[in-house]
Structures are given as structure tokens and as C-alpha cells.
Design a protein around this motif. Structure first.
Motif, mmCIF file in Angstrom:
data_model
loop_
_atom_site.group_PDB
_atom_site.id
_atom_site.type_symbol
_atom_site.label_atom_id
_atom_site.label_comp_id
_atom_site.label_asym_id
_atom_site.label_seq_id
_atom_site.Cartn_x
_atom_site.Cartn_y
_atom_site.Cartn_z
ATOM 1 N N UNK A 1 5.148 16.008 30.328
ATOM 2 C CA UNK A 1 6.066 16.265 29.216
ATOM 3 C C UNK A 1 5.607 17.516 28.485
ATOM 4 N N UNK A 2 6.551 18.335 28.110
ATOM 5 C CA UNK A 2 6.222 19.550 27.397
ATOM 6 C C UNK A 2 5.659 19.226 26.022
ATOM 7 N N UNK A 3 4.846 20.161 25.526
ATOM 8 C CA UNK A 3 4.273 19.982 24.199
ATOM 9 C C UNK A 3 5.379 19.922 23.145
ATOM 10 N N UNK A 145 13.225 13.291 20.064
ATOM 11 C CA UNK A 145 12.703 14.353 20.941
ATOM 12 C C UNK A 145 12.480 13.791 22.351
ATOM 13 N N UNK A 146 11.890 12.598 22.430
ATOM 14 C CA UNK A 146 11.661 11.974 23.734
ATOM 15 C C UNK A 146 12.984 11.707 24.444
ATOM 16 N N UNK A 147 13.992 11.291 23.692
ATOM 17 C CA UNK A 147 15.305 11.080 24.291
ATOM 18 C C UNK A 147 15.824 12.382 24.881
ATOM 19 N N UNK A 148 15.652 13.491 24.155
ATOM 20 C CA UNK A 148 16.065 14.780 24.682
ATOM 21 C C UNK A 148 15.380 15.101 26.002
ATOM 22 N N UNK A 149 14.108 14.795 26.079
ATOM 23 C CA UNK A 149 13.365 15.042 27.311
ATOM 24 C C UNK A 149 13.889 14.192 28.467
ATOM 25 N N UNK A 150 14.174 12.919 28.174
ATOM 26 C CA UNK A 150 14.644 12.039 29.238
ATOM 27 C C UNK A 150 16.064 12.368 29.663
ATOM 28 N N UNK A 199 17.591 18.879 20.527
ATOM 29 C CA UNK A 199 17.705 20.188 21.160
ATOM 30 C C UNK A 199 16.389 20.598 21.810
ATOM 31 N N UNK A 200 15.302 20.499 21.060
ATOM 32 C CA UNK A 200 14.019 20.946 21.582
ATOM 33 C C UNK A 200 13.539 20.074 22.734
ATOM 34 N N UNK A 201 13.821 18.762 22.654
ATOM 35 C CA UNK A 201 13.456 17.893 23.770
ATOM 36 C C UNK A 201 14.125 18.328 25.055
ATOM 37 N N UNK A 202 15.413 18.653 24.994
ATOM 38 C CA UNK A 202 16.142 19.082 26.194
ATOM 39 C C UNK A 202 15.678 20.458 26.665
#
Length: 1009
Positions: A1-3, A145-150, A199-202
């Protein structure tokens, strides 16, 4: 996962202050835009018309006909369009289709989707995350943020690159028909903070975020899909409210912007839709606000544009206004032809087209399309529904639950043993996820009414519910449109007005948009009001968990819904008082727990260790696995096991009925393990058992015989004591294993006053058996040598003491004092009196004594002679209800806000009494000195539990805050099948659970009954 990047809370802009242009961070693809050999090389291959085509994004579906699919292929092959936006369908179908489309494209296609709450918004078979408004009341934004990543991971797995999300509109108009639940809420700082996280998560995970709908679609009462909304606000309001979150996101590196179809006189007095407005896009967004990312139009087929500007003309106007990509153009050939005409007329230059084309290509390179590879179809469904995805969706739902009313701290519900509980679902006639989860906590009756019931139905329901002192109402099947009252009907309000009267507690749970709360009248009659925001399974289940204290409620209203419930309303309630239901990740366990337990259980099924069973694993009070395997019996027509099935718990009765009864009586000063058997039982005075100390008896070192086959003394032709003591061991074994003939003096096929004890279906035992068995125990010899010998005999006697000390039979005592307060409604004796036979797992075909298939009748012969109620066997129950009792032990005697057993009493009973010579606690088993002998290799020395002859186990490991339950009917059809022990099934399941915390290698273990 990105920082993760820290997001500062934006400061409020005073109403009279004109905001300064922000110093924007570079958009994600800025590097490719500045200097890219790939972009240069692709540009060199494109004709001027093909460069125009790169600016068009066409709608695609994976649930339509082949003709529809071929029409998209034609646009790709003939015109070289730049991208697609996918709508409804399925992930496998879409991926196959996209592989086809990409193979036909000269330049790889840019793929987008409106996936505001994840890909599941558009595709079936994919986990869905909650709506934005559901998350608008979260205090901690990190999970967003985690949701954006997923969500980005879902996109990349499906070969997609652009998500038209987040919705950045500030929804401060309850009559908004198109945004509503899609917005984070009405507060600009809250909307901004959550939008930034998403936004940042994605974008940190490589998917472009597109904020929408610029310059702000929240304060409208017209759906732009149907007409052109008019935004009646001045420029100052726009600067300080609507534009605020867009400006902040741009400052943090937002890559994409979608422009809405709005009429905004404060920005453009011509009445032109904002999508086609050069003053809004080129003047405001580009020049004044400094946005350098990709500008997308909203769908060009929406009535907000097409009612005034036909296809082709609308597309040209959109490009002239400054948009980079046109989404969902109605007529691509016409649009391309008209754009070429506009270039020829110098309305727009080819150089400007080329500049925008380069931006699109730079975005494609940033998204990895310069290294395009087809989508791998294998495991795609599993990859889109990872355990982490499911856990995160669940966690977000938990955090969103908002309690709007909680009179006299009604929630979480207390004293389940005093409640006559009913659920009523309004708007559906099917059992809901909410109702099923309520049933996991307490005994309950379910009722249903449609959204608009008849007067007769309302009257009958009102009368029926008078029988219950607590009614949990779920308002389901609500709508999203203000014009329909959000689905709230007059009939719903009539019924709610008449519930919650004197002596009745009413809890109303709203499974729909927050704005529906205002339409529900007389909520002040309810003791508690819970808002779950939507009707997903997660939302319904966590609402029930909050009501019962499985989780805490911490959500806040993200919008104002009424004078009573304004922005920020929300009451905190306590959690962790009863079981919670989630995923291993919630309590620090590995996500492969289920698959590893599956391997153990399915391997046992394949080996024929048992027909079926269930596993329940919980840590820190959170059930992380609750799963059934196999069938109730062997055979092709056998019914699959279900999680609410009941099992014969066999020797778990000792530590789940007899032992907690003794502990309760000890807390009342009526029992002590330092007493003797003679003090407890007058029948033992003057016998060899008179002076045996209970502490020795409960640890199985009092020299009591292991067991006595009482039933043998009442069959023909052999007598009990001859079989046990008058013959050689070999002869005794023969007499105990051959089929017997029942003595009519002691058994009858029908019940009567003389034969009231049910030993099996169609078999009733004589009323004097308890006294005969007591006499047999009193007269039995002691073992010659001292030392540990596991014995049933004292536990057979404890019900007599419980009744003498409490005035209640054992089954009634534990029901009143433990099971009902726990909500453990299935725990009990003689289950066929309360549950249908179909819910009870069959055990053995008893060919020696009862000559019948045992189902719902205790397997143990001695307990059967006692009418099914004994301290050593006879208890039945489900894994979920047993878990409540076991969790009571793990929580030091406290559950549901009640201290049911004193913590110091439990501490004494669960500690090793005579280590190292005897591993046993008082009643409970503990790990043997030789690791793995009776428990898992990794079980801590402080752990304890028990096993049962029918194939059952529970174990508590205080060090790891873990409980593990395995229930099977391994004696079906015969007790001679001991594969469950030879394969170490139960202890291997426990070992897997421990390893999911410790990550230690598995070790083969054995188990002692």
C-alpha cells in the motif's frame, strides 16, 4: 500500500473574503505530459481526425446483446475513439469484452467507470462499499483512504484507469433528487476532508480520481438527467461553499474534474449549461482556479444538455468551452464530423485539439497503457472480493451507524431475560438480514408488513405486538427520491404512532437515506432511533449489533434532516458487551483463516470423520469465523448443515451446565470445592465416597470409577454388576457390546405417570431410575490406586444438589440464571420440546440399547435413563449460543453488562489445581504437560476447555483472547468411527486459529474425551 499522506483540515473562509487562487500540486500524469517519448511516438501515428477521436469516451455494457457490443467495436475500429466508460454487467463478462475491445484498438483505450462506492455500484458479484453519505459521519477518515486504495485495486484488476469519483458536491438541499446519498454531506470541511482521502487513496494506487460535479450540484431540486437545473446562488456563496472542496482537491493534486449540466447565472448569464460554458470551464476552472488536469463532461446524453443542444452541436460546444474528454456522446460519427467542420472554420484550432490529445495520451501512459496487457480472467471474482475488501466494507458500515435517540440509555439492550422481543419489518415480507442478526442475540418473533398495508393488517399487527415489551422496527425498502417521500408511507407513520406505548420499548432502525428520518413521524415515541443509511446486508447487521452492544455506535449525521436532528447529531453507545461479528482482520488475525479451516474440515469430511459440523472462532469478543460443513447425515439426500443447527454437546454438558451451576451456587455461598461429597449428597453418607473432597472430584483424582453402563442392569439377560465385577474383563466386554433386550419392567413404548422419562423416540423409562442410578453410584467401588481417572459419576449427581440448593431442577436453573441472560436460547436439554427435529443433528443408530436412530434424544445412555437431563451429558445447542457462554468465561464472568459469575470464582475454576501431576482445572480440561496430547500445540499454558464424545470441543486461550468451538456429530451412524481423533480434527482447527495470530507451523495433535 502506498504511503498515506496527511491531510490538514481546511480552514474556513470568511464569507466576506475572496479566496486567493491555490498553489496547486502537479496532476499525477504531469511528468508524462512534460516529456514522453511514448506520447510523441503515438501522436506521430495519429491523423488529425484520430486525434479528435481520442477525446471521446463511449458507453459500454457487458449485459447487453451482441449487436450492442459490435456497435462499440465499430466505433473503435473505424474512428479510433479514445476510451470507454463501462456501466452495468458482470466482471468476467466485462473483462472478456474489454480484452476484445482493446485488441481492436490502435491506441490502447482509456477505461472509466462511475464507481462512487466501488465497482460493485455497476457490476454484480463484487463487494460493495457504503454510500458516501453513509460515511459522511465518520470521525476517523483513514478508512476512507483505505477504501480509495481498494477501489483502485478493483479498477486495476479489471483493466480500468479512471473513476468518476468522488462526488464533491455539498448536499445542503434535502430536495435534491440526483445527489443526496451520493454526497458526503452538507458541511464543506467534512466533504473536503473525506473527498481528499478518497481521491488520494485512488491516485496513490494508480487510478485517476475525477471530482464531480463542478462547480457544485448539491443545492438543486432538479435532476440534470431529466432537465437543466437552475442554481440560484450568488458568486460569493459559490466561492465560499460550492467551490471550496474542488479548490482544496486541486491544491492536493486532483487529476480529473467532471463538469455538471447546470444553469448558473452567477457564473454565466447566458443560461448555457455549465458543461458548454466557456466562462465556467476555461475562464473559472482553467484560468482563475488553475486546474491543469483532465476535464470530463458529464454524460452528453443527459436532458440537461440535449433538450436545447442536439447531438453534434453539443459536442462541439463542449470542446469549445474547454473540456478535454466528452463522455457518452450520443452520435460519434456526427460529432466527429461537426468537430472537423469547427476546426476548418477556425472555431477551434488543430493545435488545441493536439494539446488535449497529448494530455489524454499522457494520462494513458501514467495508467500503464504504454505497457498494456490483456486482463487475466482466472480468479477474477476472488480477486475482486478479497477478505480485506469484505472486512473494510464491514468496518466502514460499523463506523457509520448513527444513534439519533437513546432515551434512558436503552441501547445497548440490557437484561435479555426480561425482554419479550419482536421484530417488525416495514416495507418487505421477507426475513431481513437485520432480523437474522437480531436472532443471533436473543429469542425473538419476527413479523412483516408491506409499505402500504391495509387497515385490517395494521389493526391485527398492533394487537399482536401488544404481547411484546420490546419491539425492534426495521424500516426497509425506502426510496431515494424526495418526490416519493423517500418511500415513507402514511401507513408506516400510523403504525409507528401506535407502538411504543406504556410498558413497551420501541427501537426504530432506518435502512435508507438520512432524509427519510424527517418523514417518519412520532419518532419521539421510540426509546431509540438508529440510522443505518442504506439497506445493505452489512448495514442491517451492524445496526442489530449496535442495538445489542456487539459494537459501539459513533456515527454523526452528515446532513440536517429535521429541527430535532441537525448536522452532527449522533449519540455514542457502548460496544464490546456482547459478541460482535466481523472478519479476522478486525482482531489481528490473518485473512487465510477461513481457507485453512476449510482445508481441515473438508479433509475430515472426505475421510469420513463425520457427516457434518460447524466451526466458530472468536477473538476479543469478535466472531471471525462461523461456518458449517457437510450434511446432517451421510447420503445423497442428506440436508446440508446450517449455522443454526443444534448438536448433542455430550461431555461439554459438564462445563456448560453442571459446572456453571456450581459456580453460581458458590457465588451465593451454597457451594465450595472444599466441601466433600458427603456434605453435598446425603445418599453418600456412610459410603466410600463420603469424605471425597470436591476439589479432588472435579479434577478427576478422587478414585471414582470412570463410568457405569447403567442400562445394562435393566436389560435381559445380563445384570449390571455381574457384567462389571463378576466376570473376566473379556466376558464383560462381550456383554457390553452385544445387542440387548429391554426389560419391560423398566421400559415402555408410551409415556405414563410411571414411565415419564424419555430415553428415545418411542421409548420411555421408569420414574425411579434417578434413585436406582444414585444407588449404583453410591455402591460402586473406588479405583484401587489414586491418580487421575476421568469420571462421569459425580457430574451425574450434581443435578440433585442443584435442585436441593436452589429449589430448581438443573435445566431450569441454568436456563434462568445463565442461558436466558446470555440470550443463548438453543442451549438446553430435551431440545425437541422447543425446536423442530430438522434442526437437530442426528447422532448414532443405537443398536445395543435403544434400537433406534437417535435424533433430539441424548446420545449418552445414562443421561437417557434420567430423562435427558444430567450433569454429565444431555445438553444441546448451537455453536453461536455456546459461544456466548464460552465468551462469558473468557470475559471473566461478565456478558451483556451483567456479572453472571464472579471473576474470582472463574479464576479459581480455570486454573490448574494440582500441576504438574494433574493438568486439570476444576471441571475444565487444560493442556497436558506433553504439548499436543489433548489440545493444540500452540495453546498457552493458561488455556482451558473441554471435549465431547459426540465430536465436540470448546477451548479458551486467555493469552490470545481466543475462543474456538468445533461441533460435529461424528458418532453418526456409529461411535466406532474415531477418525475425528486419529486425524486430530478439533485440535488442528484450534491450532490453525492460533497460528493465524502467531504464524507458527501446524503440529499433529491428539485429543482425549
Amino acid at each position: 500500500m502506498a504511503q498515506r499522506r496527511t491531510v490538514a483540515r481546511p480552514a474556513k473562509v470568511p464569507a466576506a473574503t475572496k479566496p486567493a487562487p491555490p498553489r496547486n500540486q502537479p496532476v499525477p500524469f504531469a511528468g508524462q505530459l512534460a516529456s514522453s517519448r511514448w506520447v510523441d511516438s503515438v501522436m506521430a501515428t495519429l491523423t488529425p481526425d484520430q486525434r479528435v477521436a481520442q477525446l471521446f469516451m463511449v458507453a459500454a455494457y457487458s449485459n447487453r446483446t451482441r449487436a450492442d457490443e459490435d456497435s462499440v467495436s465499430a466505433l473503435i475500429q473505424r474512428y479510433g475513439i479514445g476510451g470507454l466508460i463501462f456501466f452495468q454487467g458482470g466482471p468476467v463478462r466485462q473483462s472478456r469484452l474489454l480484452n476484445r475491445y482493446q485488441s481492436q484498438a490502435r491506441v490502447p483505450l482509456l477505461i472509466a467507470m462511475d464507481a462512487e462506492w466501488g465497482v460493485g455500484m455497476r457490476l454484480d458479484s463484487v463487494v460493495r462499499f457504503p454510500f458516501q453519505m453513509s460515511l459522511g459521519g465518520l470521525k476517523d477518515n483513514e478508512p476512507i483512504y483505505q477504501m480509495g486504495q481498494q477501489v483502485a485495486a478493483q479498477f486495476k484488476r479489471l483493466g480500468m484507469h479512471v473513476n468518476f469519483a468522488p462526488v464533491v458536491d455539498i448536499n445542503n438541499n434535502a430536495q435534491n433528487p440526483v445527489i443526496g446519498f451520493r454526497s458526503w454531506g452538507e458541511n464543506r470541511e467534512n466533504v473536503t476532508e473525506k473527498s481528499l482521502q478518497y481521491m488520494q487513496g485512488m491516485q496513490d494506487a494508480g487510478v485517476l480520481a475525477v471530482a464531480k460535479h463542478f462547480p457544485g450540484h448539491g443545492d438543486t431540486d432538479v435532476d440534470s438527467h431529466l432537465a437543466l437545473p437552475l442554481l440560484r446562488v450568488d458568486r460569493q456563496r459559490l466561492d465560499t461553499l460550492e467551490l471550496f472542496p474542488f479548490r482544496e482537491l486541486m491544491a492536493k493534486g486532483l487529476g480529473g474534474m467532471m463538469v455538471a449540466h447546470l444553469n448558473i447565472p452567477a457564473l454565466d448569464t447566458t443560461g448555457v449549461p455549465s458543461t458548454l460554458s466557456k466562462p465556467i470551464i476555461e475562464g473559472l476552472l482553467r484560468q482563475k482556479m488553475g486546474f491543469e488536469g483532465i476535464i470530463f463532461t458529464d454524460a452528453m446524453n443527459m436532458k440537461g444538455v440535449t433538450t436545447k443542444y442536439p447531438a453534434g452541436e453539443a459536442d462541439v460546444r463542449a470542446l469549445l468551452a474547454g473540456n478535454d474528454i466528452l463522455e457518452f456522446s450520443e452520435d460519434i460519427p456526427l460529432a466527429l464530423r461537426m468537430v472537423r467542420e469547427a476546426i476548418d472554420k477556425d472555431q477551434i484550432s488543430q493545435a488545441e485539439i493536439d494539446r488535449r490529445c497529448r494530455k489524454v495520451l499522457a494520462l494513458k501512459q501514467w495508467a500503464g497503457l504504454d505497457r498494456y496487457r490483456p486482463i487475466e480472467l482466472k480468479n477474477i471474482i476472488a480477486d475482486l472480493n478479497t477478505p480485506h475488501d469484505q472486512y473494510l466494507s464491514r468496518q466502514l458500515s460499523e463506523l457509520s451507524v448513527t444513534v439519533l435517540r437513546n432515551q434512558q440509555s436503552l441501547l445497548p439492550l440490557q437484561r435479555l431475560d426480561t425482554l419479550r422481543l419482536a421484530t417488525l419489518t416495514l416495507g418487505t415480507t421477507d426475513t431481513t438480514a437485520f432480523q437474522r442478526r437480531v436472532a443471533d442475540y436473543a429469542p425473538v418473533r419476527h413479523f412483516w408488513l408491506p409499505a402500504s398495508p391495509s387497515l385490517d393488517e395494521l389493526t391485527k399487527m398492533r394487537e399482536t405486538l401488544k404481547l411484546y415489551n420490546t419491539v425492534l422496527v426495521g424500516v426497509n425498502n425506502l426510496g431515494r427520491q424526495p418526490a416519493t417521500g423517500f418511500g415513507v408511507t402514511p401507513e408506516m407513520n400510523v403504525l409507528l404512532r401506535e407502538l411504543g406505548g406504556k410498558g413497551q420499548q420501541l427501537v426504530v432502525s432506518v435502512f435508507g437515506t438520512a432524509y427519510a428520518v424527517e418523514r417518519l413521524r412520532d419518532l419521539n415515541r421510540a426509546g431509540a432511533v438508529v440510522l443505518a443509511y442504506q439497506e445493505s446486508q452489512n448495514a442491517q447487521e451492524v445496526a442489530a449489533e449496535a442495538i445489542f452492544g456487539g459494537i459501539s455506535a459513533s456515527g454523526k449525521l452528515p446532513v440536517t434532516v429535521s429541527r430535532t436532528y441537525g448536522y452532527g447529531a449522533g449519540l455514542a453507545t457502548a460496544g464490546g458487551t456482547r459478541l460482535r461479528y466481523s472478519f479476522p482482520e478486525a482482531v489481528g488475525m490473518s485473512n487465510d483463516l477461513e481457507s485453512r479451516v476449510d482445508s481441515v474440515m473438508n479433509g475430515a469430511l472426505a475421510a469420513g470423520a463425520f457427516p457434518g459440523g460447524e466451526v466458530l472462532i472468536a477473538r476479543r469478543g469478535t466472531v471471525v469465523l462461523r461456518k458449517s460443513y457437510g450434511t446432517q447425515t451421510y447420503g445423497p439426500s442428506a440436508r446440508p448443515v446450517r449455522n443454526d443447527d443444534l448438536y448433542d454437546l455430550a461431555s461439554l454438558t459438564k462445563v456448560s451446565a453442571a459446572l456453571p451451576a456450581l459456580m453460581k451456587l458458590q457465588d451465593e455461598g451454597k457451594f465450595s470445592p472444599d466441601m466433600t461429597l458427603g456434605q453435598l449428597f446425603p445418599e453418600f453418607k456412610g459410603t466410600n465416597k463420603q469424605d471425597l473432597k470436591l476439589r479432588d472430584v472435579l479434577t478427576h483424582q478422587a478414585r471414582l470409577k470412570s463410568w457405569i453402563p447403567f442400562w445394562k442392569d435393566y436389560t435381559k439377560p445380563r445384570g449390571l454388576f455381574n457384567a462389571l465385577f463378576g466376570k473376566s474383563p473379556a466376558a464383560s466386554m462381550v456383554s457390553l457390546t452385544k445387542p440387548s433386550e429391554l426389560n419391560r419392567r423398566y421400559f415402555r413404548p408410551d409415556s405414563s405417570a410411571r414411565f415419564p422419562l424419555r430415553a428415545a423416540t418411542g421409548l420411555w423409562a421408569r420414574q425411579g431410575f434417578p434413585e436406582l442410578i444414585t444407588q449404583a453410584i453410591a455402591e460402586s467401588p473406588l479405583n484401587d490406586k489414586p491418580g487421575y481417572v476421568y469420571s462421569d459419576l459425580s457430574f451425574i449427581m450434581y443435578p440433585r444438589f442443584v435442585k436441593a440448593a436452589s429449589g430448581k431442577p438443573l435445566d431450569q436453573f441454568v436456563r434462568d440464571e445463565l442461558y436466558q441472560p446470555l440470550g443463548a436460547t438453543t442451549l438446553g436439554f430435551n431440545p425437541t420440546r422447543r425446536f423442530p427435529l430438522s434442526r437437530i443433528a442426528p447422532t448414532e443408530y443405537d443398536s445395543l440399547f435403544r434400537h433406534s436412530q437417535l435424533q433430539g434424544t441424548v446420545h449418552d445412555e445414562g443421561a437417557a435413563l434420567l430423562g435427558g437431563v444430567s450433569g454429565h451429558a444431555g445438553l444441546f445447542g448451537s455453536a453461536n449460543d455456546l459461544a456466548k457462554l464460552v465468551q462469558l468465561y473468557a470475559w471473566n464472568g461478565r456478558y451483556g453488562g451483567q456479572q453472571l459469575i464472579k471473576s474470582e470464582t472463574l479464576a479459581d475454576y480455570t486454573r490448574c489445581q494440582f500441576c504438574p501431576d494433574n493438568r486439570r482445572a476444576l471441571g475444565f480440561d487444560r493442556p497436558a504437560t506433553n504439548p499436543g496430547l489433548n489440545s493444540a500445540q500452540s495453546a498457552s499454558p493458561a488455556s482451558y476447555g473441554h471435549t465431547g464424545f459426540t465430536g465436540t470441543l470448546f477451548w479458551v486461550d486467555p493469552k490470545e483472547e481466543l475462543i474456538c468451538i468445533v461441533l460435529t456429530n461424528r458418532v453418526n451412524p456409529t461411535r466406532r468411527n474415531n477418525k475425528i481423533s486419529s486425524l486430530n480434527v478439533r485440535t488442528n482447527v484450534l491450532q490453525v486459529a492460533l497460528e493465524s495470530i502467531r504464524q507458527k507451523p501446524a503440529v499433529e495433535t491428539t485429543v482425549e474425551e
